[in-house]
Scaffold this motif. Structure first.
Motif, mmCIF file in Angstrom:
data_model
loop_
_atom_site.group_PDB
_atom_site.id
_atom_site.type_symbol
_atom_site.label_atom_id
_atom_site.label_comp_id
_atom_site.label_asym_id
_atom_site.label_seq_id
_atom_site.Cartn_x
_atom_site.Cartn_y
_atom_site.Cartn_z
ATOM 1 N N ILE A 526 0.553 -0.789 0.018
ATOM 2 C CA ILE A 526 0.120 -0.436 -0.258
ATOM 3 C C ILE A 526 0.856 1.387 -0.252
ATOM 4 C CG2 ILE A 526 -1.992 1.679 1.209
ATOM 5 C CD1 ILE A 526 -2.660 -1.648 2.964
ATOM 6 N N ARG A 527 1.346 1.835 -0.575
ATOM 7 C CA ARG A 527 2.049 3.106 -1.369
ATOM 8 C C ARG A 527 1.241 4.361 -2.845
ATOM 9 N NH1 ARG A 527 6.968 0.332 -4.021
ATOM 10 N NH2 ARG A 527 6.321 -0.235 -5.829
ATOM 11 N N LYS A 528 1.565 5.329 -2.079
ATOM 12 C CA LYS A 528 1.214 6.276 -3.863
ATOM 13 C C LYS A 528 1.545 5.717 -4.637
ATOM 14 C CE LYS A 528 0.321 11.367 -4.124
ATOM 15 N NZ LYS A 528 0.298 12.637 -3.430
ATOM 16 N N HIS A 529 2.667 5.695 -4.355
ATOM 17 C CA HIS A 529 3.710 5.229 -6.016
ATOM 18 C C HIS A 529 4.967 4.879 -5.569
ATOM 19 C CE1 HIS A 529 5.338 9.459 -6.386
ATOM 20 N NE2 HIS A 529 3.964 9.636 -6.684
#
Length: 534
Positions: A526-529
């Motif tokens: 899970i991460r923004k990018h």
């Protein structure tokens, strides 16, 4: 209470008819004919003298017959000043709409270079914005036929803002729907950044050009004398910069190439690429491979022959064929299913990885991963290209792009080691250690930190120097190193290779493995990018 017949009665009154059509229909027909006619006869003549098709003909040539639906036909600019109020050509210099290619829906726009040189203004931009929004909502590819001179100077910041909105939509659609740019004429200034943000760029030789600043500006600022073709023609971008994915000799053949490419791509990132029936048996033996690839690891050969022997019917589409030729990126099919193939090219620079090869392959890997295309990596690599130039041009950072792209990819990934797989280049070429699902090797494989000669000279330097016959000792130690650490089964015994296979079985093994991996599910953090080393 009104009866239905009473409501309908007024509608039955006859309308004025002129030659079988209502007066309103005649007016509309005349307006549409005017919109389709060239706004400037002289500009139209110059356009055609260069061998260029007009915007609507280009779209109709690209699409399946009779499938184009146009929107914004009557849109006109509302700018005033600088002579703009004197001319309001319908459509404002761009044709937009949707249609089908091989029965599959696509959205398309085409600059009309006959209207103010195809320069973008506010209304022009709004038409493009609407098209991108529709394509994004419907999940279908976007094809841009570019032939324009950038922002419309007379509209100032409104034109610049229009480009900004276009770039934002390019990025929003990236990895969601395929985006294809076709450069059929001038593409200058800020206009080049929209094609640069798309997945593939086609250029037509002799007419297509791309540059930030034109020859006049270059001459004024630097004193360099250069033509448009020399500065940003198709050959330059196909061979030197890597901006052009494909080059075609004329517009019609270019459009055929676009249609071919789309046959390998899904409509969007929620679908898989289209399958195609093939008469080529899945269990066909590739007996020619043993003759194509020499056992001598120093002898060159053409990796394209290997690819042709493995894939369905020997057919594949190479991307960036003329740039960074020491690595090959191609779309093909195995048992009717699309795969992306990355392979070192021993016929060019012995297949080493350099900066351009890293960036070329990294972009291709990320495209395949975005659009659910499994990856097959064919390895025969002696290492990264050494040299001061490569180091100073940031091979560390730029070479890491390929490593990052593979590590990030979640599609099925299979590595096949044909001969050499040395050092960090072995790791980068989708080894199991960075996440390849399966790794296979031919009996000719040599997987090690470096070649036996270089390794022996480093590891046994003192022992060789102290020997009565240093050359004989060197030869002996080289053979010992090769036997101990470069034996074809070494990597398999240590679990870094899943099987050592007969080259003739490569097609069958790949098809079987890809069939199993079709059910692959991969979890991502899970991460923004991530922060790819750009």
């Amino acid at each position: 209470m009104f009866l239905y017949e009473e409501i309908r009665a007024p509608l039955r009154e006859p309308s004025p008819v002129v030659d079988g059509m209502s007066a309103a229909a005649v007016t509309l027909s005349a307006a549409r004919a005017a919109a389709y006619a060239p706004a400037d006869e002289a500009a139209d003549r110059r356009h055609r003298e260069r061998g260029k098709l007009d915007a609507r003909t280009r779209i109709e040539t690209l699409l399946d017959d009779g499938t184009f639906s146009e929107i914004g036909v009557f849109a006109e600019h509302r700018a005033v000043g600088f002579g703009m109020e004197e001319s309001h050509p319908p459509g404002d210099g761009v044709v937009v709409g949707w249609g089908r290619i091989d029965g599959r829906r696509v959205f398309v726009f085409a600059h009309d270079a006959r209207v103010r040189g195809g320069a973008l203004g506010a209304v022009f931009a709004r038409k493009l914005h609407q098209l991108f929004d529709l394509a994004d909502a419907c999940g279908a590819p976007i094809i841009g036929l570019n032939d324009g001179g950038g922002a419309r100077i007379q509209e100032g910041i409104d034109a610049l803002a229009g480009f900004g909105g276009l770039f934002a939509r390019n990025v929003r659609a990236s990895g969601v729907v395929p985006q294809i740019s076709v450069i059929l004429g001038s593409c200058a200034g800020g206009a080049v950044y929209s094609p640069a943000l798309t997945d593939f760029t086609f250029m037509v030789e002799g007419t297509g050009t791309m540059f930030i600043t034109g020859p006049d500006v270059v001459r004024e600022v630097t004193g360099e004398q250069v033509s448009q073709e020399q500065l940003g023609g198709a050959t330059v971008h196909a061979e030197t910069t890597g901006v052009a994915s494909f080059v075609a000799p004329d517009e019609r053949s270019c459009f055929e190439d676009v249609r071919t490419l789309l046959g390998y791509l899904p409509a969007n990132n929620q679908e898989t690429p289209p399958e195609a029936w093939t008469p080529d048996p899945a269990d066909r033996r590739c007996a020619e491979l043993a003759a194509i690839v020499p056992a001598d690891d120093r002898a060159p050969y053409d990796m394209r022959l290997v690819i042709a022997d493995i894939v369905d019917d020997g057919e594949y589409l190479e991307v960036h064929e003329r740039w960074a030729r020491n690595i090959i990126c191609a779309l093909a099919r195995l048992d009717g299913k699309v795969v992306g193939i990355v392979g070192n090219q021993p016929a060019v620079l012995a297949g080493v990885i350099d900066i351009d090869a890293s960036e070329k392959a990294a972009r291709f890997v990320r495209m395949c991963d975005a659009f659910n295309i499994p990856l097959v990596t064919l390895v025969d690599v002696p290492g990264f290209l050494p040299g001061v130039g490569q180091e100073h041009d940031a091979i560390i950072r730029r070479g890491a792009k390929l490593l990052y792209a593979y590590c990030e990819a979640t599609v099925p990934r299979i590595q096949v080691i044909l001969r050499k797989a040395f050092g960090g280049a072995y790791i980068v070429m989708d080894s199991k250690s960075i996440g390849a699902d399966l790794s296979f090797a031919w009996p000719t494989n040599q997987t090690a930190v470096m070649g036996a000669e270089a390794a022996a000279n480093i590891v046994f330097r003192k022992r060789i120097a102290a020997a009565p016959d240093p050359d004989a000792m060197r030869r002996t130690l080289i053979e010992d190193y090769r036997d101990e650490l470069m034996h074809p089964l070494v990597a398999a015994r240590r679990g870094h290779v899943d099987d050592v296979i007969d080259p003739a079985d490569t097609r069958r093994v790949l098809i079987g493995a890809l069939d199993m991996l079709a059910a692959k599910r991969a979890a991502t953090p899970i991460r923004k990018h991530g922060n790819i080393p750009l």
